[in-house]
Design a protein around this motif. Sequence first.
Motif, PDB file in Angstrom:
ATOM      1  N   ALA B   4       0.832  -1.204   0.000  1.00  0.00           N
ATOM      2  CA  ALA B   4       0.000   0.000   0.000  1.00  0.00           C
ATOM      3  C   ALA B   4       0.863   1.248   0.000  1.00  0.00           C
ATOM      4  N   ASN B  22     -11.651   6.804   2.127  1.00  0.00           N
ATOM      5  CA  ASN B  22     -11.772   5.618   2.967  1.00  0.00           C
ATOM      6  C   ASN B  22     -13.137   4.959   2.733  1.00  0.00           C
ATOM      7  N   ARG B  23     -13.413   3.871   3.466  1.00  0.00           N
ATOM      8  CA  ARG B  23     -14.599   3.076   3.134  1.00  0.00           C
ATOM      9  C   ARG B  23     -15.910   3.841   3.348  1.00  0.00           C
ATOM     10  N   SER B  64     -21.939   4.148  -2.252  1.00  0.00           N
ATOM     11  CA  SER B  64     -22.060   2.832  -2.896  1.00  0.00           C
ATOM     12  C   SER B  64     -22.352   2.991  -4.384  1.00  0.00           C
ATOM     13  N   ARG B  67     -19.084   3.905  -6.011  1.00  0.00           N
ATOM     14  CA  ARG B  67     -18.204   2.740  -6.125  1.00  0.00           C
ATOM     15  C   ARG B  67     -18.484   1.941  -7.408  1.00  0.00           C
ATOM     16  N   GLU B  92     -10.657   1.066  -7.208  1.00  0.00           N
ATOM     17  CA  GLU B  92     -10.462   0.518  -5.854  1.00  0.00           C
ATOM     18  C   GLU B  92      -9.019   0.731  -5.434  1.00  0.00           C
ATOM     19  N   GLU B  95      -6.193  -0.917  -0.084  1.00  0.00           N
ATOM     20  CA  GLU B  95      -6.743  -1.386   1.193  1.00  0.00           C
ATOM     21  C   GLU B  95      -8.250  -1.565   1.075  1.00  0.00           C
ATOM     22  N   VAL B  96      -8.783  -2.369   1.911  1.00  0.00           N
ATOM     23  CA  VAL B  96     -10.197  -2.764   1.800  1.00  0.00           C
ATOM     24  C   VAL B  96     -11.126  -1.561   1.882  1.00  0.00           C
ATOM     25  N   GLY B  97     -12.031  -1.451   0.916  1.00  0.00           N
ATOM     26  CA  GLY B  97     -13.035  -0.389   0.942  1.00  0.00           C
ATOM     27  C   GLY B  97     -12.535   0.948   0.420  1.00  0.00           C
ATOM     28  N   GLN B  98     -11.218   1.007   0.174  1.00  0.00           N
ATOM     29  CA  GLN B  98     -10.632   2.273  -0.257  1.00  0.00           C
ATOM     30  C   GLN B  98     -10.952   2.555  -1.722  1.00  0.00           C
TER      31      GLN B  98
END
Lengths: 194, 346
Positions: B4, B22-23, B64, B67, B92, B95-98
């Motif tokens: 990352a 961020n997410r 959402s 995204r 994307e 990192e998760v949700g980023q």
Amino acid sequence: MHGLVNRAIQRFVVDSYGNAQWAAVARNADLGFVEFEAMWTYEDSLTPRVLAAVCDVLDRPYDELMEDIGTYLVSHPNLEALRRLLRFGGVNFLDFLHSLDDLPDRARLAVADLVLPRIELREHNPHQFSLNCEGDIPGCGHLFTGVLRAMADDYGALVFLEHQGVEEGVETVAIALLEADFAEGRGFELGVSV
Amino acid sequence: MSGATLCYQMLNVMCPMHVILNRNGDIGFAGPTAQKLLPDQSLVGRPFLDVFEIKRPREIKSISALREKAGMKLHMQFRDPPHRELKGVLMEGPEVGQMIVNLSFGISVVDAVQEYKLTAADFAPTDLTIEMLYLVEAKSAAMEASRQLNSRLQGARIAAEEQALTDTLTGLKNRRAMDQILADLIVEGESFALMHMDLDYFKVVNDTMGHAAGDHVLQQVSKIMLNEVRSRDTVARVGGDEFVLLLRDVEEPEIIEQIAKRIIKKLSEPIHFEGERCEVSGSAGTTLSRNYPVLTADKLLGDADVALYESKHRGRGRHTFFSEELREKERDPAQATSREPIVKHA
């Protein structure tokens, strides 16, 4: 030869020595007119004749004249547009030196039928360079010496320049970059109201 | 060094105008150029959709929904004035949700570099923005040179027209040429006749059938006049529908009268234009140089004018020679009617 080149010589004489001297040059060169049009094309033989006439009228050696024209092109306030276009070449003098190879292409992008001298930069070490120039008009090495001197000033770099003569039509200018950030230099903002 | 971190370092160099969300859709990081977009405040910490309004592909209200637009070209603008528009593309993150959004000024870049005081260092070395700015300036300078050339050519054209001796519509001599020829005739002392001819009803043709019909009539009339005179004579159009004929070496008034009558007769025949009939006629007045002990152009033109007026006065479609009696009549307030001089002296 492109009118821009002839016009540049005219403006150099007018801005540095006045209209009367330019009128004398036009007579001396037997032009039959006084004003060059920037966007017209003229016979190639005209330009050397005009340069010879300028030397004659101003009583100046040819090489010195060419270097003065080069300096004038970058440093005179009337030609600010040209200085700005050259500054787009790089963020500092070194960057600018490396952009010189692109200069003829950049010029062609702006004015499609403008042909500049062929130039090539050689890097001997991070402080020593040489610029090879080959143009249709003799003395383009001296012209670039003037341009480089003025651009170094513009960037605030300290350089030592030396014309090293001609070999088979190719003129060489030795460039020693002594200090990149020697002085303040002149400002350059990307965006201006055009 | 984690993958990352490597990715973030890479983004700072390759896409300096990116933001990382961020997410929750809050801006967690802004690249070095993106940080300059809000000079007075930080982008970091603010919800992305509070700062930017997504206008296309279509309005996006939730993170959402945003995204789902990964990889697509986004048109967006600042919610705050001056509502500068931006282009963007989102992917994307590592990192998760980023999510990572890379931004660009699009076509408004010329204004944007000024507004945000950007320098070459604010753009990735491969970004063509600097080249584009160079081109904009170079082309503006070249256009300006062309514009100046055009305006000089336009000036030269006007000067050339001012010096021209031909009436461009009819090909006849113009007023200036006529003045010169008349002056030469007077100096040479030749005997000549000056006939001033004016079209009758021309204004009606122009007003009811249009200027194209009027122009056609003037061209036909010019041909008629040229056909009726000799090559050494001069026919000049000196005003809208006014003509001056200078006839050399004619001593006999009868011959001049015949020429005038022939011209007037032919002028009175209908002239066809696009299937329609244009009807005009002509009135004329003539004075002879031999009648003057001292000649001046103004005197000749003035006297021919008086004779022309007499023709108009007597019912148009006719020709009159100047005589002192006409001049007397004109001076006599009982007989004279107010009138405008027909020849407008330049």
